[in-house]
Write an enzyme that holds these catalytic residues in place. Structure first.
Site, PDB file in Angstrom:
ATOM      1  N   MET A  58       0.822  -1.203   0.000  1.00 24.16           N
ATOM      2  CA  MET A  58       0.000   0.000   0.000  1.00 24.16           C
ATOM      3  C   MET A  58       0.859   1.257   0.000  1.00 24.16           C
ATOM      4  SD  MET A  58      -3.277   0.806   2.430  1.00 24.16           S
ATOM      5  CE  MET A  58      -2.371   0.459   3.942  1.00 24.16           C
ATOM      6  N   PRO A  64       6.624   5.916  -1.708  1.00 26.98           N
ATOM      7  CA  PRO A  64       7.545   6.949  -1.229  1.00 26.98           C
ATOM      8  C   PRO A  64       6.860   8.274  -0.894  1.00 26.98           C
ATOM      9  CG  PRO A  64       8.551   5.747  -3.031  1.00 26.98           C
ATOM     10  CD  PRO A  64       7.145   5.240  -2.922  1.00 26.98           C
ATOM     11  N   ALA A 116       3.430   8.435  -0.325  1.00 29.70           N
ATOM     12  CA  ALA A 116       2.103   8.124   0.220  1.00 29.70           C
ATOM     13  C   ALA A 116       2.264   7.139   1.366  1.00 29.70           C
ATOM     14  CB  ALA A 116       1.196   7.539  -0.857  1.00 29.70           C
ATOM     15  N   TRP A 164       7.988  -0.177   2.085  1.00 32.85           N
ATOM     16  CA  TRP A 164       7.654  -0.653   3.434  1.00 32.85           C
ATOM     17  C   TRP A 164       6.693  -1.839   3.387  1.00 32.85           C
ATOM     18  CZ3 TRP A 164      11.473   1.412   5.544  1.00 32.85           C
ATOM     19  CH2 TRP A 164      11.788   2.752   5.394  1.00 32.85           C
ATOM     20  N   CYS A 165       6.883  -2.704   2.420  1.00 35.04           N
ATOM     21  CA  CYS A 165       5.985  -3.850   2.258  1.00 35.04           C
ATOM     22  C   CYS A 165       6.491  -5.010   3.113  1.00 35.04           C
ATOM     23  CB  CYS A 165       5.908  -4.260   0.790  1.00 35.04           C
ATOM     24  SG  CYS A 165       4.705  -5.557   0.463  1.00 35.04           S
ATOM     25  N   GLU A 199      -6.842  -4.928  11.533  1.00 35.03           N
ATOM     26  CA  GLU A 199      -5.430  -4.545  11.438  1.00 35.03           C
ATOM     27  C   GLU A 199      -4.942  -3.917  12.742  1.00 35.03           C
ATOM     28  OE1 GLU A 199      -2.391  -1.729   8.823  1.00 35.03           O
ATOM     29  OE2 GLU A 199      -4.557  -1.609   8.482  1.00 35.03           O
ATOM     30  N   ARG A 200      -5.699  -2.976  13.276  1.00 36.56           N
ATOM     31  CA  ARG A 200      -5.253  -2.271  14.474  1.00 36.56           C
ATOM     32  C   ARG A 200      -5.275  -3.177  15.697  1.00 36.56           C
ATOM     33  NH1 ARG A 200      -8.602   3.129  12.737  1.00 36.56           N
ATOM     34  NH2 ARG A 200      -7.120   3.785  11.138  1.00 36.56           N
TER      35      ARG A 200
END
Length: 383
Positions: free
Chosen positions: A124, A127, A129, A155-156, A239-240
């Site tokens: 998702m 750089p 976003a 950051w995947c 997710e959280r």
């Protein structure tokens, strides 16, 4: 909080397994290449054989049919034991997306795979976003009977271990628009996709992804075209809570380790845990951990009661409190351990590294505070 007999049995079984498999530092070092790899395929296979990786997935896809509370209990216990199963968090988050929006074929492929131990990843961030998710520019253009993807993701987590990538790309509109985002199922081996590792304090965890004329069939779309934003929002509860549960376990591990240390470490002819300054510091940390636990499991119970209800305030509070608490506990514990907390001889330095980043990924603490504030009608647009 009162657990059912089944929930208590789950916790006891996970604790017993972790005591046997990762109960010593030597065992964990052997499974993680000296602490450099946060995921152990060997340990992961054993958990898959026990049915734990599909714990919260539907039974028709080889899952256990359990709820969010059971998943949080599993994550808390494995994190407290420092079990190296780093690939699980992204896999179960991705599985939940397919469970909600995937086609029958996609559900069978992904959900059954996750239950068997297949790792999944989601792409998702870009750089330009990160917290500003709507600013995505990686584009999937319609061509003939499919799509062609070009752009970069960053950051995947776990992409280097994954069999598939859940890609969020722009199919219409311009960067900054919420509308026009679409999810795609991308095989990790797809031509035109390059995965490049990013070195971090935590070892090999995250990656850059480069898409160069990567061709996808039309049936790679997950859910509805241009409606990816709404689909992303639908998965925020899970997710959280997943991230909060992991950090709840991490905080408890750091707290337990430092309590043991101060009971046995002697200075000035007495255990340092007898000094009031440390006793009170630890009392405060214990209180904060209990507050985090109540937030996590209260939110989990609400999710179990109404799975399709988005809980932005509660889930953001749980994520914010658990991650900030874990970071504080680990850093305070390192300070109380002095130089020993900084050495690789003890686990504390690893707990510090894993907790520090938790307030950044999955929505930074600053973003969680913004979300919470907005649920009370507070925003920059107030007049």
């Amino acid at each position: 909080m009162e657990w059912s007999d089944e929930q208590r049995s789950l916790v006891e079984a996970v604790r017993d397994f972790c005591r046997r498999e990762v109960g010593t530092r030597e065992q964990r070092q052997n499974l993680t290449n000296g602490g450099r790899e946060p995921h152990s395929p060997e340990l992961y296979r054993k958990m898959a054989d026990l049915g734990w990786l599909g714990l919260s997935l539907p039974e028709e896809f080889d899952g256990g049919g359990a709820g969010m509370t059971e998943l949080c209990l599993f994550l808390e216990e494995t994190a407290r034991a420092m079990a190296p199963i780093g690939g699980f968090t992204t896999s179960i988050i991705v599985a939940a997306t397919y469970q909600r929006f995937g086609t029958p074929a996609q559900k069978k492929l992904i959900l059954s795979g996750v239950a068997r131990g297949v790792i999944e990843a989601v792409a998702m961030s870009e750089p330009e976003a990160g917290s500003d998710v709507a600013n995505l520019s990686c584009r999937a253009e319609r061509r003939d009977d499919g799509y062609v993807v070009n752009g970069q993701k960053t950051w995947c987590s776990n992409a280097h271990l994954a069999e598939h990538i859940l890609l969020v790309a722009r199919t219409s509109g311009r960067a900054g628009d919420h509308h026009g985002l679409t999810m795609f199922l991308v095989p990790a081996s797809a031509p035109g996709l390059t995965v490049s590792g990013i070195d971090t304090m935590g070892g090999r965890e995250v990656n850059d992804l480069y898409f160069t004329d990567c061709v996808l069939p039309a049936d790679a779309v997950v859910g509805e075209v241009d409606n990816g934003w709404r689909q992303l929002m639908a998965g925020l509860n899970m997710e959280r809570l997943i991230l909060a549960s992991v950090m709840l376990g991490t905080a408890q591990r750091a707290f337990g380790d430092v309590v043991e240390y101060v009971k046995h470490r002697r200075q000035f002819r007495r255990p340092i845990g007898s000094f009031q300054v440390l006793r009170h510091r630890l009392a405060d940390l214990a209180t904060e951990i209990e507050c985090a636990r109540l937030l996590v499991y209260d939110t989990a119970a609400k999710v179990d009661k109404a799975p399709d209800t988005v809980l932005p305030r509660e889930s953001s509070m749980a994520k914010l409190k658990a991650t900030e608490t874990a970071r504080r506990v680990a850093l305070d514990a390192m300070q109380m351990m002095g130089g020993y907390g900084y050495t690789t001889e003890f686990d504390m330095e690893r707990l510090v590294r894993s907790s520090i980043v938790s307030t950044v990924y999955g929505g930074a603490s600053e973003i969680q505070r913004e979300i919470i504030a907005k649920t009370y009608g507070l925003s920059e647009q107030m007049s």
